[in-house]
Design an enzyme around this catalytic site. Structure first.
Site, PDB file in Angstrom:
ATOM      1  N   LEU A   1       0.856  -1.199   0.233  1.00  0.00           N
ATOM      2  CA  LEU A   1       0.211   0.062  -0.194  1.00  0.00           C
ATOM      3  C   LEU A   1       0.758   1.171   0.009  1.00  0.00           C
ATOM      4  O   LEU A   1       2.004   1.188   0.365  1.00  0.00           O
ATOM      5  CB  LEU A   1      -0.998   0.096   1.169  1.00  0.00           C
ATOM      6  CG  LEU A   1      -1.846  -1.086   1.281  1.00  0.00           C
ATOM      7  CD1 LEU A   1      -2.608  -1.200   2.669  1.00  0.00           C
ATOM      8  CD2 LEU A   1      -3.134  -1.121   0.216  1.00  0.00           C
ATOM      9  N   SER A   2       0.282   2.483  -0.423  1.00  0.00           N
ATOM     10  CA  SER A   2       1.296   3.729  -0.267  1.00  0.00           C
ATOM     11  C   SER A   2       1.589   3.975   1.046  1.00  0.00           C
ATOM     12  O   SER A   2       2.865   4.381   1.193  1.00  0.00           O
ATOM     13  CB  SER A   2       0.343   4.863  -0.746  1.00  0.00           C
ATOM     14  OG  SER A   2      -0.771   5.191   0.109  1.00  0.00           O
ATOM     15  N   GLU A   3       1.087   3.473   2.106  1.00  0.00           N
ATOM     16  CA  GLU A   3       1.654   3.706   3.403  1.00  0.00           C
ATOM     17  C   GLU A   3       1.176   2.607   4.250  1.00  0.00           C
ATOM     18  O   GLU A   3       0.134   2.187   4.283  1.00  0.00           O
ATOM     19  CB  GLU A   3       1.157   4.986   4.054  1.00  0.00           C
ATOM     20  CG  GLU A   3       1.536   6.309   3.086  1.00  0.00           C
ATOM     21  CD  GLU A   3       2.703   6.749   3.237  1.00  0.00           C
ATOM     22  OE1 GLU A   3       3.807   6.016   3.971  1.00  0.00           O
ATOM     23  OE2 GLU A   3       3.344   7.739   2.339  1.00  0.00           O
ATOM     24  N   THR A   4       2.038   2.350   5.514  1.00  0.00           N
ATOM     25  CA  THR A   4       1.887   1.412   6.385  1.00  0.00           C
ATOM     26  C   THR A   4       2.366   2.075   7.646  1.00  0.00           C
ATOM     27  O   THR A   4       3.334   2.399   7.847  1.00  0.00           O
ATOM     28  CB  THR A   4       2.412   0.042   6.376  1.00  0.00           C
ATOM     29  OG1 THR A   4       1.966  -0.739   5.264  1.00  0.00           O
ATOM     30  CG2 THR A   4       2.316  -0.843   7.653  1.00  0.00           C
TER      31      THR A   4
END
Length: 259
Positions: A44-47
């Site tokens: 994902l774009s961010e974790t």
């Protein structure tokens, strides 16, 4: 080792909208290599990884490639998880981060995040920027992102950037923005330098976008929409050197990591 993980769509009131982020609460920090590996696997774009309790937390954000200094949508997603899944009833959640202390509070059915404002400054247009975006003419400013201001929101909807060319630019990412008929402004954000070709809704970019539009429009409260095919909505309140960014969030799934 088993860890609980949540995937939350931030800046959305139902799944399949806004910007998805993974949230992984921890009892204690894992080593950086393990955190980065989890973010890469999530893709994902961010974790977001969070440690703490009772309104007082430490928060870190990872793209699939690198740890980043600030991420708005993953902060919103983390606050939603702490409130709705981990039962934190604190009126204000405080997060120690690489960008300083951030706070999130409930405002009705939304969550309001208090971030430092970044005021973009006019700059020379770097070689290849407009060509990579397929734009002939625009105003260009810079913070840690380039802000590219165009006259027509239809230009933003039609963007099909050359990500290989954008990746060579000296910036975190590129935000393209315009006035809108339905909102105060709209935008899209591209970040191949941090492993995210396009981020659907970028809270951190609005710490620059909101001050720019507040000055240009002569107002401090602004409505915004960001995204291409997938969109999300934000409310921004510019308060001097701070920007309060508000939005909703929706849980998409939860599960267990087996490490």
């Amino acid at each position: 080792m088993e860890l609980t993980i949540f995937q939350v769509d931030a800046f959305a009131d139902s799944p399949f909208q806004g910007n998805p982020a993974a949230v992984c609460p921890l009892d204690a920090w894992l080593d950086d290599e393990r955190l980065q590996a989890i973010a890469e696997e999530n893709n994902l774009s961010e974790t977001a990884f969070v440690v703490g309790r009772d309104g007082d937390y430490r928060l870190r954000w990872f793209t699939p490639q690198v740890e980043v200094d600030l991420c708005g949508h993953a902060t919103l997603a983390t606050a939603w998880v702490l409130i709705h899944k981990l039962d934190d009833a604190s009126p204000v959640l405080r997060f120690a981060t690489r960008s300083g202390e951030l706070s999130v509070r409930r405002e009705g059915d939304s969550l309001a995040m208090d971030f430092p404002a970044k005021r973009p400054e006019p700059c020379a247009t770097p070689d290849g920027l407009l060509e990579a975006l397929g734009i002939a003419e625009a105003e260009v400013l810079k913070t840690d992102d380039y802000l590219v201001v165009v006259d027509d929101e239809k230009t933003i909807a039609a963007l099909a950037p050359d990500f290989a060319r954008l990746k060579g630019l000296p910036c975190r990412g590129v935000a393209v923005t315009a006035r809108s008929q339905r909102f105060d402004f709209v935008s899209r954000w591209f970040g191949p330098n941090v492993g995210v070709n396009e981020d659907p809704v970028t809270g951190s970019a609005h710490t620059s976008l909101a001050p720019y539009w507040a000055q240009r429009l002569g107002k401090t409260r602004l409505s915004a929409e960001q995204g291409g095919a997938r969109k999300g909505r934000l409310e921004c309140d510019v308060r001097g050197e701070r920007v309060v960014i508000s939005g909703k969030a929706a849980l998409y799934m939860s599960g267990t990591l087996h490490l």
